[in-house]
Each structure stands twice: as structure tokens, then as C-alpha cells.
Design a protein around this motif. Structure first.
Motif, PDB file in Angstrom:
ATOM      1  N   HIS A   9     -19.981 -43.359  45.013  1.00 58.41           N
ATOM      2  CA  HIS A   9     -19.520 -44.516  44.259  1.00 58.41           C
ATOM      3  C   HIS A   9     -20.609 -44.880  43.258  1.00 58.41           C
ATOM      4  CE1 HIS A   9     -17.392 -48.250  43.446  1.00 58.41           C
ATOM      5  NE2 HIS A   9     -18.567 -48.843  43.464  1.00 58.41           N
ATOM      6  N   LYS A  10     -20.269 -44.912  41.995  1.00 54.42           N
ATOM      7  CA  LYS A  10     -21.246 -45.228  40.959  1.00 54.42           C
ATOM      8  C   LYS A  10     -20.955 -46.632  40.436  1.00 54.42           C
ATOM      9  CE  LYS A  10     -23.162 -43.441  36.686  1.00 54.42           C
ATOM     10  NZ  LYS A  10     -23.116 -42.341  35.720  1.00 54.42           N
ATOM     11  N   THR A  11     -22.008 -47.428  40.291  1.00 53.44           N
ATOM     12  CA  THR A  11     -21.862 -48.792  39.816  1.00 53.44           C
ATOM     13  C   THR A  11     -22.730 -49.004  38.588  1.00 53.44           C
ATOM     14  OG1 THR A  11     -21.485 -49.565  42.067  1.00 53.44           O
ATOM     15  CG2 THR A  11     -22.095 -51.218  40.452  1.00 53.44           C
ATOM     16  N   LEU A  12     -22.168 -49.648  37.580  1.00 60.95           N
ATOM     17  CA  LEU A  12     -22.915 -49.992  36.382  1.00 60.95           C
ATOM     18  C   LEU A  12     -22.994 -51.504  36.301  1.00 60.95           C
ATOM     19  CD1 LEU A  12     -24.155 -49.248  33.583  1.00 60.95           C
ATOM     20  CD2 LEU A  12     -21.850 -49.471  32.679  1.00 60.95           C
ATOM     21  N   ARG A  13     -24.193 -52.034  36.178  1.00 62.79           N
ATOM     22  CA  ARG A  13     -24.402 -53.482  36.070  1.00 62.79           C
ATOM     23  C   ARG A  13     -25.232 -53.773  34.833  1.00 62.79           C
ATOM     24  NH1 ARG A  13     -20.531 -55.082  38.905  1.00 62.79           N
ATOM     25  NH2 ARG A  13     -20.615 -54.669  41.095  1.00 62.79           N
ATOM     26  N   LEU A  14     -24.891 -54.824  34.134  1.00 63.68           N
ATOM     27  CA  LEU A  14     -25.615 -55.241  32.935  1.00 63.68           C
ATOM     28  C   LEU A  14     -26.661 -56.278  33.310  1.00 63.68           C
ATOM     29  CD1 LEU A  14     -22.517 -55.636  30.604  1.00 63.68           C
ATOM     30  CD2 LEU A  14     -24.079 -53.691  30.732  1.00 63.68           C
ATOM     31  N   SER A  15     -27.912 -56.018  32.932  1.00 64.34           N
ATOM     32  CA  SER A  15     -28.980 -56.967  33.239  1.00 64.34           C
ATOM     33  C   SER A  15     -29.164 -57.995  32.130  1.00 64.34           C
ATOM     34  CB  SER A  15     -30.294 -56.228  33.496  1.00 64.34           C
ATOM     35  OG  SER A  15     -30.672 -55.496  32.352  1.00 64.34           O
ATOM     36  N   HIS A  16     -28.679 -57.689  30.929  1.00 64.89           N
ATOM     37  CA  HIS A  16     -28.712 -58.607  29.797  1.00 64.89           C
ATOM     38  C   HIS A  16     -27.371 -58.524  29.081  1.00 64.89           C
ATOM     39  CE1 HIS A  16     -32.973 -57.805  30.525  1.00 64.89           C
ATOM     40  NE2 HIS A  16     -33.176 -59.010  30.048  1.00 64.89           N
ATOM     41  N   LEU A  17     -26.902 -59.645  28.577  1.00 66.53           N
ATOM     42  CA  LEU A  17     -25.654 -59.655  27.827  1.00 66.53           C
ATOM     43  C   LEU A  17     -25.973 -59.837  26.346  1.00 66.53           C
ATOM     44  CD1 LEU A  17     -23.353 -61.814  30.128  1.00 66.53           C
ATOM     45  CD2 LEU A  17     -23.661 -59.342  30.075  1.00 66.53           C
ATOM     46  N   PRO A  18     -25.474 -58.954  25.489  1.00 64.72           N
ATOM     47  CA  PRO A  18     -25.791 -59.045  24.064  1.00 64.72           C
ATOM     48  C   PRO A  18     -25.036 -60.188  23.394  1.00 64.72           C
ATOM     49  CG  PRO A  18     -24.185 -57.321  24.427  1.00 64.72           C
ATOM     50  CD  PRO A  18     -24.601 -57.827  25.801  1.00 64.72           C
ATOM     51  N   SER A  19     -25.561 -60.671  22.277  1.00 60.26           N
ATOM     52  CA  SER A  19     -24.837 -61.715  21.532  1.00 60.26           C
ATOM     53  C   SER A  19     -23.620 -61.114  20.842  1.00 60.26           C
ATOM     54  CB  SER A  19     -25.752 -62.419  20.538  1.00 60.26           C
ATOM     55  OG  SER A  19     -26.314 -61.489  19.646  1.00 60.26           O
ATOM     56  N   VAL A  20     -23.709 -59.844  20.442  1.00 56.93           N
ATOM     57  CA  VAL A  20     -22.563 -59.121  19.867  1.00 56.93           C
ATOM     58  C   VAL A  20     -22.348 -57.866  20.697  1.00 56.93           C
ATOM     59  CG1 VAL A  20     -21.681 -57.896  17.847  1.00 56.93           C
ATOM     60  CG2 VAL A  20     -22.989 -60.008  17.543  1.00 56.93           C
ATOM     61  N   LEU A  21     -21.118 -57.684  21.138  1.00 52.61           N
ATOM     62  CA  LEU A  21     -20.748 -56.545  21.962  1.00 52.61           C
ATOM     63  C   LEU A  21     -19.851 -55.624  21.137  1.00 52.61           C
ATOM     64  CD1 LEU A  21     -20.527 -55.212  24.849  1.00 52.61           C
ATOM     65  CD2 LEU A  21     -18.485 -56.636  25.151  1.00 52.61           C
ATOM     66  N   ALA A  22     -20.250 -54.373  20.971  1.00 53.65           N
ATOM     67  CA  ALA A  22     -19.437 -53.381  20.260  1.00 53.65           C
ATOM     68  C   ALA A  22     -18.865 -52.417  21.289  1.00 53.65           C
ATOM     69  CB  ALA A  22     -20.277 -52.634  19.240  1.00 53.65           C
ATOM     70  N   ILE A  23     -17.549 -52.288  21.294  1.00 51.80           N
ATOM     71  CA  ILE A  23     -16.875 -51.365  22.207  1.00 51.80           C
ATOM     72  C   ILE A  23     -16.284 -50.251  21.355  1.00 51.80           C
ATOM     73  CG2 ILE A  23     -15.037 -51.069  23.903  1.00 51.80           C
ATOM     74  CD1 ILE A  23     -15.367 -54.070  24.549  1.00 51.80           C
ATOM     75  N   HIS A  24     -16.852 -49.062  21.505  1.00 55.66           N
ATOM     76  CA  HIS A  24     -16.435 -47.903  20.719  1.00 55.66           C
ATOM     77  C   HIS A  24     -15.408 -47.118  21.518  1.00 55.66           C
ATOM     78  CE1 HIS A  24     -17.037 -43.742  19.146  1.00 55.66           C
ATOM     79  NE2 HIS A  24     -16.940 -44.406  18.013  1.00 55.66           N
ATOM     80  N   LEU A  25     -14.225 -46.953  20.968  1.00 52.48           N
ATOM     81  CA  LEU A  25     -13.157 -46.234  21.659  1.00 52.48           C
ATOM     82  C   LEU A  25     -13.163 -44.772  21.234  1.00 52.48           C
ATOM     83  CD1 LEU A  25     -10.393 -48.909  21.080  1.00 52.48           C
ATOM     84  CD2 LEU A  25     -11.823 -48.615  23.101  1.00 52.48           C
ATOM     85  N   LYS A  26     -13.018 -43.908  22.169  1.00 51.99           N
ATOM     86  CA  LYS A  26     -12.986 -42.477  21.867  1.00 51.99           C
ATOM     87  C   LYS A  26     -11.592 -42.144  21.345  1.00 51.99           C
ATOM     88  CE  LYS A  26     -13.955 -37.943  23.692  1.00 51.99           C
ATOM     89  NZ  LYS A  26     -14.359 -37.126  24.814  1.00 51.99           N
ATOM     90  N   ARG A  27     -11.457 -42.099  20.025  1.00 52.01           N
ATOM     91  CA  ARG A  27     -10.165 -41.868  19.381  1.00 52.01           C
ATOM     92  C   ARG A  27      -9.943 -40.426  18.963  1.00 52.01           C
ATOM     93  NH1 ARG A  27      -6.001 -44.958  20.286  1.00 52.01           N
ATOM     94  NH2 ARG A  27      -6.319 -47.126  19.785  1.00 52.01           N
ATOM     95  N   PHE A  28     -10.962 -39.593  19.111  1.00 53.61           N
ATOM     96  CA  PHE A  28     -10.833 -38.216  18.673  1.00 53.61           C
ATOM     97  C   PHE A  28     -11.193 -37.292  19.817  1.00 53.61           C
ATOM     98  CE2 PHE A  28     -12.111 -40.885  15.118  1.00 53.61           C
ATOM     99  CZ  PHE A  28     -11.029 -40.698  14.280  1.00 53.61           C
ATOM    100  N   SER A  29     -10.444 -36.195  19.958  1.00 54.53           N
ATOM    101  CA  SER A  29     -10.763 -35.214  20.995  1.00 54.53           C
ATOM    102  C   SER A  29     -10.989 -33.864  20.328  1.00 54.53           C
ATOM    103  CB  SER A  29      -9.643 -35.126  22.031  1.00 54.53           C
ATOM    104  OG  SER A  29      -8.458 -34.627  21.449  1.00 54.53           O
ATOM    105  N   TYR A  30     -11.969 -33.171  20.852  1.00 60.94           N
ATOM    106  CA  TYR A  30     -12.342 -31.878  20.293  1.00 60.94           C
ATOM    107  C   TYR A  30     -12.353 -30.834  21.403  1.00 60.94           C
ATOM    108  CZ  TYR A  30     -14.148 -34.852  16.561  1.00 60.94           C
ATOM    109  OH  TYR A  30     -14.268 -35.785  15.571  1.00 60.94           O
ATOM    110  N   THR A  31     -11.765 -29.692  21.114  1.00 65.32           N
ATOM    111  CA  THR A  31     -11.864 -28.542  22.005  1.00 65.32           C
ATOM    112  C   THR A  31     -12.298 -27.353  21.148  1.00 65.32           C
ATOM    113  OG1 THR A  31      -9.591 -27.774  21.709  1.00 65.32           O
ATOM    114  CG2 THR A  31      -9.969 -29.422  23.443  1.00 65.32           C
ATOM    115  N   GLU A  32     -12.454 -26.212  21.778  1.00 64.19           N
ATOM    116  CA  GLU A  32     -12.839 -25.026  21.013  1.00 64.19           C
ATOM    117  C   GLU A  32     -11.771 -24.635  20.001  1.00 64.19           C
ATOM    118  OE1 GLU A  32     -14.137 -21.692  23.304  1.00 64.19           O
ATOM    119  OE2 GLU A  32     -15.369 -22.947  24.611  1.00 64.19           O
ATOM    120  N   THR A  33     -10.520 -24.963  20.292  1.00 68.65           N
ATOM    121  CA  THR A  33      -9.426 -24.510  19.427  1.00 68.65           C
ATOM    122  C   THR A  33      -8.733 -25.617  18.637  1.00 68.65           C
ATOM    123  OG1 THR A  33      -7.885 -24.676  21.282  1.00 68.65           O
ATOM    124  CG2 THR A  33      -8.945 -22.540  20.907  1.00 68.65           C
ATOM    125  N   SER A  34      -9.024 -26.875  18.936  1.00 65.77           N
ATOM    126  CA  SER A  34      -8.308 -27.936  18.216  1.00 65.77           C
ATOM    127  C   SER A  34      -9.121 -29.214  18.113  1.00 65.77           C
ATOM    128  CB  SER A  34      -6.975 -28.239  18.914  1.00 65.77           C
ATOM    129  OG  SER A  34      -7.207 -28.897  20.138  1.00 65.77           O
TER     130      SER A  34
END
Length: 129
Positions: A9-34
């Protein structure tokens, strides 16, 4: 020892909260052929995004409100980036509200008009900043 596979079980905890939070969505997928743009429609809160479940300690303010969106329209061969940003203030005569920035054109636009397959980066501002 390490002789066999074990449940983990892996847990991620934030020790500091930023004033601005950027959430980058993975909108592109890459494979060897496409390469493809992902067109999954998403939902996200405009106000009240809470990071409390991810904090390593209680914070006085852990809530965020949406401030801007980076958008990508089109596909891999001919896409276009544009943005929707919130101008603070009362909506109306003073110009508060959401604005769409598309090259040299800027116009008022409602968040509800955004194609939910286009958000690429979500920018949230912590409520106390």
C-alpha cells in the motif's frame, strides 16, 4: 524476507500546501507505433477542492478554488492551446468572471461552455492567498 510477492500500500502525503496548485492531466498517449490525444471528458470542482485527505498534518486552510484552465483543442496533427481564466470581482460592469484567451482574442465566457475533453492543466488558488 523478499522471497515472494507481497501486497503493498503506497501513501502520498503533502507536508506543505502551495498557494497555487497546478494539476496537469495526461492528455496524450505515446506508444512505439502511435500517438493519440485522450478525449476523456472530466469533471472537476469549481470551488472547494479539498486537499485535507492528502495532508500529512491538519492545515488551517486546505481548500482551493479554480482560477484558470489551460485547454487543448484539436488533435495531435493540428491542435491549438487556449486558456480560460477567472478575473476576480463581481460579475457584471467591473468585468469580473471567466474570460477566454485565444491568441489575440479575449472574450467573456462561462465555465459551463468549456468542452470537458479539452482541459489540459487546472490551476487552483488556495482560499487564503
Amino acid at each position: 524476507g523478499c522471497a515472494g510477492a507481497r501486497a503493498a500500500h503506497k501513501t502520498l502525503r503533502l507536508s506543505h500546501l502551495p498557494s497555487v496548485l497546478a494539476i496537469h492531466l495526461k492528455r496524450f498517449s505515446y506508444t512505439e507505433t502511435s500517438r493519440k490525444k485522450k478525449t476523456t471528458r472530466i469533471s472537476f470542482p469549481e470551488v472547494g477542492l479539498s486537499l485535507a485527505p492528502f495532508a500529512s498534518q491538519p492545515f488551517a486552510n486546505h481548500e482551493y478554488d479554480l482560477a484558470a484552465l489551460a485547454l487543448h483543442s484539436g488533435g495531435m496533427a493540428g491542435g491549438h492551446y487556449h486558456a480560460l481564466c477567472l478575473r476576480e470581482g463581481e460579475i457584471g460592469e467591473d468585468g469580473g468572471g471567466w474570460y477566454h484567451f485565444n491568441d489575440s482574442a479575449v472574450r467573456a465566457k462561462q465555465l459551463s461552455e468549456v468542452d470537458l475533453a479539452e482541459p489540459y492543466i487546472l490551476f487552483y488558488r488556495r482560499r487564503d492567498s
